[in-house]
Design an enzyme around this catalytic site. Structure first.
Site, PDB file in Angstrom:
ATOM      1  N   GLU A 116       2.796   4.709  -4.270  1.00 30.48           N
ATOM      2  CA  GLU A 116       2.911   5.598  -5.435  1.00 30.48           C
ATOM      3  C   GLU A 116       4.303   6.234  -5.580  1.00 30.48           C
ATOM      4  O   GLU A 116       4.688   6.472  -6.739  1.00 30.48           O
ATOM      5  CB  GLU A 116       1.833   6.688  -5.371  1.00 30.48           C
ATOM      6  CG  GLU A 116       0.417   6.196  -5.618  1.00 30.48           C
ATOM      7  CD  GLU A 116      -0.172   5.470  -4.416  1.00 30.48           C
ATOM      8  OE1 GLU A 116      -1.151   4.721  -4.596  1.00 30.48           O
ATOM      9  OE2 GLU A 116       0.349   5.636  -3.304  1.00 30.48           O
ATOM     10  N   ASP A 156       0.848  -1.189   0.000  1.00 34.24           N
ATOM     11  CA  ASP A 156       0.000   0.000   0.000  1.00 34.24           C
ATOM     12  C   ASP A 156       0.887   1.243   0.000  1.00 34.24           C
ATOM     13  O   ASP A 156       2.100   1.153   0.213  1.00 34.24           O
ATOM     14  CB  ASP A 156      -0.889  -0.025   1.248  1.00 34.24           C
ATOM     15  CG  ASP A 156      -2.140   0.823   1.113  1.00 34.24           C
ATOM     16  OD1 ASP A 156      -2.327   1.443   0.043  1.00 34.24           O
ATOM     17  OD2 ASP A 156      -2.934   0.861   2.069  1.00 34.24           O
ATOM     18  N   ASP A 193      -9.022   3.948  -2.869  1.00 35.44           N
ATOM     19  CA  ASP A 193      -9.834   4.327  -1.712  1.00 35.44           C
ATOM     20  C   ASP A 193     -11.112   5.032  -2.185  1.00 35.44           C
ATOM     21  O   ASP A 193     -11.141   6.260  -2.361  1.00 35.44           O
ATOM     22  CB  ASP A 193      -9.038   5.241  -0.779  1.00 35.44           C
ATOM     23  CG  ASP A 193      -7.873   4.517  -0.142  1.00 35.44           C
ATOM     24  OD1 ASP A 193      -7.822   3.277  -0.223  1.00 35.44           O
ATOM     25  OD2 ASP A 193      -7.011   5.195   0.457  1.00 35.44           O
TER      26      ASP A 193
END
Length: 471
Positions: free
Chosen positions: A83, A80, A158
């Site tokens: 990025e 997670d 999300d």
């Protein structure tokens, strides 16, 4: 139950943490253009970030998983925030001047940003695979790029607990699939906010057809487990989760076709019917799962049904077995007890017996639902050990099931070229599509003498090559 852990790229700046010390001493962290390490605040606090575009760093990272896998017993890893995401900065990620190795072709973060998350996931995949010692790794990632499907599954990010985001999830999964990334799904019910019981049920209904199915939320807005909305909604949710478990052999076959041929698992109708793409391009509701299943989710509150456009051919309602001619629109009633989905006529559709989790018990009999249609039709069924890599040594069966139906005679040929013995011993045939059928049927297996079988007990050896049934 199996446990996955979330592992983010940010490594806490902590001189008592061995992972940090090793990376720091070997110079594995990303640096700013003027030399210092890039520092960002994420969940552990102030962190440095490994340069996953460096092959040496990826190899180091892959070696960190043996303890988690072999000693703790972790089953998979979820990457997670990769990025990478940063807190308390305007652009939420690295500054543009951060330098990356880029596999020996140094560049700035402006160039490396899109592949950073995928290269992290690549290293995670290699490490988990190595530590599992012959089992297949399950990896989830939030960030990726073209080619991520080689290493990981992905979810759509999300999202919000809203009807709008239910619609968006339906579109996103279709688009990811035709972009080469089939192992995908959404956070069922929405990550932010709490859905109503109705929204949660409708999301579950859609998600049973997604390759990656997961109910998930931030946990900040109330409970979101299937039993959190009361008995009424839990009964609906249970029904559709049960359907998911039953159709797993069909989904598994779709996975194999995707693995072998690159064929998207979820397919927009215009992708399948390219000869009619101009007319179908704006029909975003109906889509295929595999060759023979079409679903059309309910995506508005209070709806008791929806208009469904069925593509060319003939279709069976999965629940009622009502038949519909294709290339037409129909209003399909669908209260909370139903999502419209259909099986194409001529399909041989495999189903498991009902289970509460995969591997709950040995499967002795696999059901084949025969959706009768005049003429010749092809279906496929893939079987292997469901884990490991023995399929690479020929320990699998990819069977072509050819249905011939004419003048009351049903012939099914099973064509395969491997010696693999499936985990199940028998097929149970369920014949669908004739108004009336005799209770006792003459059945010939592999050109042997006919035997009389009860229509409710058509049990056939799994290794048959040819089957003739006189209807």
């Amino acid at each position: 139950f199996k446990t996955m852990v979330i592992i983010d790229p940010g490594i806490k700046i902590d001189r008592e943490y061995s992972v940090f010390n090793e990376a720091f001493e070997k110079g594995y962290f990303c640096r700013r253009a003027d030399g210092p390490y890039v520092k960002g605040k994420v969940w552990p606090g102030d962190c440095y970030f490994p340069d996953f575009t460096n092959p040496e760093v990826r190899e180091w990272w892959a070696g960190l998983f043996s303890g988690l896998i072999e000693e703790v017993g972790i089953a998979g890893v979820w990457n997670d925030m990769n990025e990478p995401a940063l807190f308390e900065v305007p652009n939420k990620t690295f500054p543009d001047d951060v330098r990356m190795d880029y596999d020996g072709n140094p560049c700035s973060h402006r160039k490396g940003h899109n592949i950073y998350g995928m290269q992290m996931t690549r290293a995670t995949y290699e490490g988990v695979k190595r530590s599992l010692k012959g089992k297949r790794p399950l990896i989830i990632t939030r960030s990726g790029y073209n080619g991520l499907q080689r290493f990981t599954s992905v979810w759509t990010g999300d999202n919000l607990a809203s009807w709008e985001h239910l619609v968006i999830a339906h579109y996103q999964t279709q688009r990811l699939n035709i972009s080469g990334i089939s192992f995908c799904g959404s956070d069922i019910g929405g990550f932010i906010g709490q859905p109503s019981g109705e929204l949660y049920v409708r999301w579950i209904q859609m998600a049973i057809f997604h390759p990656f199915m997961r109910t998930h939320s931030s946990g900040d807005h109330g409970d979101q487990e299937p039993w959190s909305f009361g008995e009424k909604y839990m009964d609906y949710v249970r029904k559709f989760i049960n359907i998911r478990y039953k159709i797993l052999p069909y989904i598994y076959t779709c996975f194999y076709q995707y693995h072998k041929n690159g064929t998207p698992m979820i397919r927009p109708t215009e992708f399948v019917h390219d000869e009619d793409a101009t007319r179908l391009i704006n029909r975003k509701v109906e889509c295929y799962l595999g060759d023979h299943l079409l679903y059309a989710p309910i995506m508005q509150p209070g709806s008791q049904g929806r208009i469904v456009h069925l593509p060319s051919g003939k279709w069976y309602d999965y629940y009622t077995h009502a038949q519909y001619e294709g290339d037409s629109e129909y209003y399909i009633e669908a209260d909370l007890n139903k999502i419209p989905f259909f099986i194409k006529a001529g399909a041989i559709f495999p189903e498991f017996p009902l289970m509460q989790y995969t591997g709950e018990r040995a499967i002795e009999t696999l059901t084949l639902k025969i959706f009768l249609e005049e003429g010749q039709h092809k279906s496929y069924l893939y079987s292997d050990d469901h884990d490991g890599y023995s399929y690479k040594d020929g320990q699998y069966r990819y069977a072509e099931l050819v249905m011939h139906f004419s003048n009351g005679i049903l012939t099914i040929e099973q064509l395969y070229d491997t010696a693999y013995s499936t985990q199940y011993q028998n097929f149970k045939l369920e014949l669908i599509g004739m108004d009336s059928l005799k209770k006792e049927l003459d059945v010939r297996i592999d050109d042997q003498a006919p035997i009389v079988m009860n229509i409710d007990a058509l049990i056939i050896p799994e290794n048959f090559r040819k089957l003739d049934i006189m209807l």
